[in-house]
Write a protein that holds these residues in place. Structure first.
Motif, mmCIF file in Angstrom:
data_model
loop_
_atom_site.group_PDB
_atom_site.id
_atom_site.type_symbol
_atom_site.label_atom_id
_atom_site.label_comp_id
_atom_site.label_asym_id
_atom_site.label_seq_id
_atom_site.Cartn_x
_atom_site.Cartn_y
_atom_site.Cartn_z
ATOM 1 N N ASN A 199 -2.574 4.508 7.214
ATOM 2 C CA ASN A 199 -1.640 4.832 6.135
ATOM 3 C C ASN A 199 -0.295 4.169 6.469
ATOM 4 N N HIS A 200 0.728 4.480 5.672
ATOM 5 C CA HIS A 200 2.005 3.775 5.831
ATOM 6 C C HIS A 200 2.830 4.279 7.023
ATOM 7 N N ASP A 201 2.309 5.246 7.760
ATOM 8 C CA ASP A 201 3.054 5.804 8.889
ATOM 9 C C ASP A 201 2.490 5.408 10.245
ATOM 10 N N VAL A 202 1.345 4.752 10.256
ATOM 11 C CA VAL A 202 0.726 4.449 11.554
ATOM 12 C C VAL A 202 0.411 2.950 11.647
ATOM 13 N N PRO A 241 -6.950 -2.352 12.499
ATOM 14 C CA PRO A 241 -7.393 -3.512 13.282
ATOM 15 C C PRO A 241 -6.495 -3.749 14.506
ATOM 16 N N THR A 242 -5.204 -3.495 14.339
ATOM 17 C CA THR A 242 -4.271 -3.696 15.452
ATOM 18 C C THR A 242 -4.443 -2.590 16.502
ATOM 19 N N ARG A 243 -4.643 -1.364 16.031
ATOM 20 C CA ARG A 243 -4.877 -0.271 17.002
ATOM 21 C C ARG A 243 -6.107 -0.540 17.860
ATOM 22 N N LEU A 294 -8.182 5.222 1.715
ATOM 23 C CA LEU A 294 -7.944 3.855 2.178
ATOM 24 C C LEU A 294 -6.474 3.529 1.943
ATOM 25 N N TYR A 295 -5.932 2.690 2.773
ATOM 26 C CA TYR A 295 -4.529 2.289 2.642
ATOM 27 C C TYR A 295 -4.455 0.834 2.192
ATOM 28 N N GLN A 296 -3.637 0.545 1.203
ATOM 29 C CA GLN A 296 -3.581 -0.796 0.628
ATOM 30 C C GLN A 296 -3.484 -1.861 1.720
ATOM 31 N N GLY A 297 -4.282 -2.908 1.537
ATOM 32 C CA GLY A 297 -4.255 -4.005 2.502
ATOM 33 C C GLY A 297 -5.330 -3.881 3.570
ATOM 34 N N GLU A 298 -5.899 -2.686 3.754
ATOM 35 C CA GLU A 298 -6.959 -2.625 4.767
ATOM 36 C C GLU A 298 -8.195 -3.351 4.264
ATOM 37 N N GLU A 299 -8.359 -3.412 2.925
ATOM 38 C CA GLU A 299 -9.500 -4.165 2.377
ATOM 39 C C GLU A 299 -9.334 -5.659 2.581
ATOM 40 N N LEU A 300 -8.138 -6.085 3.037
ATOM 41 C CA LEU A 300 -7.918 -7.502 3.354
ATOM 42 C C LEU A 300 -7.930 -7.716 4.865
ATOM 43 N N SER A 325 -15.905 -12.167 3.546
ATOM 44 C CA SER A 325 -14.543 -11.676 3.776
ATOM 45 C C SER A 325 -14.528 -10.164 3.932
ATOM 46 N N THR A 326 -13.424 -9.674 4.442
ATOM 47 C CA THR A 326 -13.246 -8.228 4.569
ATOM 48 C C THR A 326 -13.197 -7.586 3.185
#
Ligand code: NOJ
Ligand code: MG
Length: 532
Positions: A341-344, A348-350, A377-383, A455-456
């Motif tokens: 989400n927008h707070d964590v 993929p980076t974690r 889901l948080y926007q952009g994770e699908e990318l 693609s993701t």
């Protein structure tokens, strides 16, 4: 399209819905001011329908000085001109409903902005005045009252109290610009009842309740015992890696009185048709305390942050699944799952970043999507977007200003839609996005990924389709979750996630979805698969 529900068990739409979190300022900018906005969202609703989600949660778009990206609300019943107008909300709702998407808006009841008329009136009034009693104003400690009333720390670092000119202090569990309301003052719940009705009457399908565990503080406002640090949001990379497992003394969070508020909101929501719902953002310390927010007469859902806080480990994932299901079962609630989400830090980076971090993120997502209940889901994770290293001079998170640690901007960089250069279609050509977008995102745009079968984006779309078909019923059985492999069964579906470093043999069955390439009948490391 809402998921079909079997006639024998008519479940409300939200029970197994996939929600997509739109972070308003970073989704789509229609007017080129560098900030995403409501018309931008409306213009992209078709995209969300094509991706295959059921509902959209939109972060705050209300008038706000934007000291905490809109989580500092100055007027709960209007739209910030930077994001649009009230009629844009109506247009968004109409269009979303026409496309079969539900819309949930953010509600911020723990604190207002310091620009809210109530707080302005409180500052203009004297100590002891009724205007101050909507917030938590207190005398300080010490002979001159020049020490804060207690030892609480702000989630964003530093003391949770600030002093005003006449010498009183006010409580702000977040930024100084976010004074905490006093929920023991009846004017406060009355105002929020009106706010709920205002948006329900306009047609929203529900609310995401910000800091739902925070509304009541222990009445005495006593010191917190054994403080080492006061944060409840794991807000920077190092802190997030070390999640404390012991139960802390938290007189500012999760007080029993808060549940009466949610009982009354449940009654209010039930006066409306269409299964309106609310989901609590409650950073409680255990699955059991999370489950108290979703008792039958309280809120419908609560975010379950257990997975998001867990390391990449089959054993840890199994424990998350077991613990979550065990906690919600006694109260009859459906669980929820979320990885970003927008707070964590983005997942993929974690999980280590690069191709391996992305492979793990896709595997965790696929495993999560098989579970009962609903997924966020948080926007952009699908990318497959990674956390961005935002240069210090561009950072805007109040956490950065109060602590000097990077904070959350890296998860909030605008979405790349198309093209080969910033702003990648986020806004009209020439737009300067509110946070700089990386120069190397050309291969990650929606336009590119939609055309690529590997693609993701394509993986998310296929996984969401497969979920509708295969993952909507049945109890979960953990077949194996002790060493490196998480092996689950749900109805006809078998899920295997390989968290180890060696390939493992796949169980018998036909593969219906994989998170990455397979090698014959071997499941490579950092990969998950669904079989029937
Ligand atoms: C939780 C929100 O998700 C976060 O972004 C915000 O800073 C705090 N609540 C305070 O409202
Ligand atoms: Mg804009």
């Amino acid at each position: 399209m809402p998921a079909p529900t079997p006639a024998s068990t008519p479940a409300p739409w939200w029970r197994d819905a996939v929600f997509y979190q739109v972070y308003v300022r970073s989704f789509a900018d229609s007017d080129g001011d560098g900030l995403g906005d409501l018309p931008g969202i409306t213009s992209r609703l078709r995209y969300l329908r094509d991706l295959g989600v059921d509902a959209v949660w939109i972060t705050p778009f209300y008038p706000s000085p934007q000291h905490d990206a809109g989580y500092d609300v100055a007027d709960y019943r209007d739209v910030d001109p930077r994001f649009g107008r009230l009629s844009d909300v109506d247009d968004l709702l109409t269009r979303a409903h026409r496309l079969g998407l539900r819309v949930v808006v953010d509600l911020v009841p723990n604190h207002t902005s310091s620009d809210h008329p109530w707080f302005r009136a409180a500052l203009a009034a004297r100590p002891g005045a009724a205007e101050r009693a909507r917030y938590l104003f207190r005398q300080g400690r010490g002979r001159r009252g020049d020490r804060p009333p207690n030892n609480w720390e702000s989630v964003f670092g530093g003391p949770a109290w600030s002093r005003v000119e006449d010498g009183e202090w006010y409580l702000h569990l977040f930024d100084t610009s976010q004074p905490d309301l006093d929920w023991r003052n009846p004017e406060v719940p009355a105002m929020f009842d009106d706010v709920l009705r205002f948006w329900l009457d306009r047609g929203v399908d529900g609310f995401r309740v910000d800091v739902a565990h925070g509304l009541f503080k222990v009445a005495s406002l006593r010191d917190q015992r054994g403080v080492t640090h006061g944060g409840d949001l794991p807000s920077d990379r190092e802190d997030r890696a070390m999640v404390e497992r012991t139960v802390r003394d938290e007189p500012m969070w999760d007080q029993p009185e808060v549940h009466e508020v949610y009982r009354s909101w449940r009654r209010l929501l039930e006066q409306y048709d269409g299964d309106r719902m609310a989901v609590a953002e409650a950073w409680t310390q255990t699955p059991e305390s999370m489950a108290r927010y979703v008792r039958r007469d309280e809120l419908h859902q609560a975010f379950n942050f257990a997975w998001l806080l867990a390391p990449w480990s089959a054993e840890a994932f199994a424990e998350v699944v077991r613990g979550t299901l065990a906690a919600v079962a006694p109260v009859g609630a459906a669980p929820t799952w979320v990885l970003s989400n927008h707070d964590v830090v983005r997942h993929p980076t974690r999980y280590g970043g690069g191709p391996r971090g992305l492979a793990r993120a896709r595997a965790a997502t696929l495993t999560m999507l098989a579970l009962p209940g609903s997924a966020y889901l948080y926007q952009g994770e699908e990318l497959g977007l990674e956390e961005v290293d935002v240069p210090p001079e561009s950072r805007q998170d109040p956490y950065w200003f109060r602590t000097g640690k990077p904070g959350r901007d890296g998860a909030r960089v605008p979405i790349p839609w198309r093209g080969s250069r910033p702003p990648y279609g986020f806004g009209p050509a020439g737009t300067t996005p509110w946070l700089p977008m990386p120069d190397d995102w050309a291969a990650l745009t929606v336009g590119r990924q939609r055309k690529d079968p590997d693609s993701t984006w394509t993986f998310y779309r296929d996984a969401l389709r497969a979920r509708r078909r295969w993952a909507t019923c049945g109890e979960v059985e953990i077949v194996e979750g002790r060493r490196t492999v998480l092996h689950l069964r749900r109805g006809d579906l078998t899920v295997v996630c390989n968290c180890g470093s060696r390939p493992v043999r796949l169980p018998a069955g036909e593969i219906v979805q994989a998170s990455g390439p397979l090698h014959g009948d071997l499941l490579p490391p950092d990969t998950a698969v669904w079989l029937v």
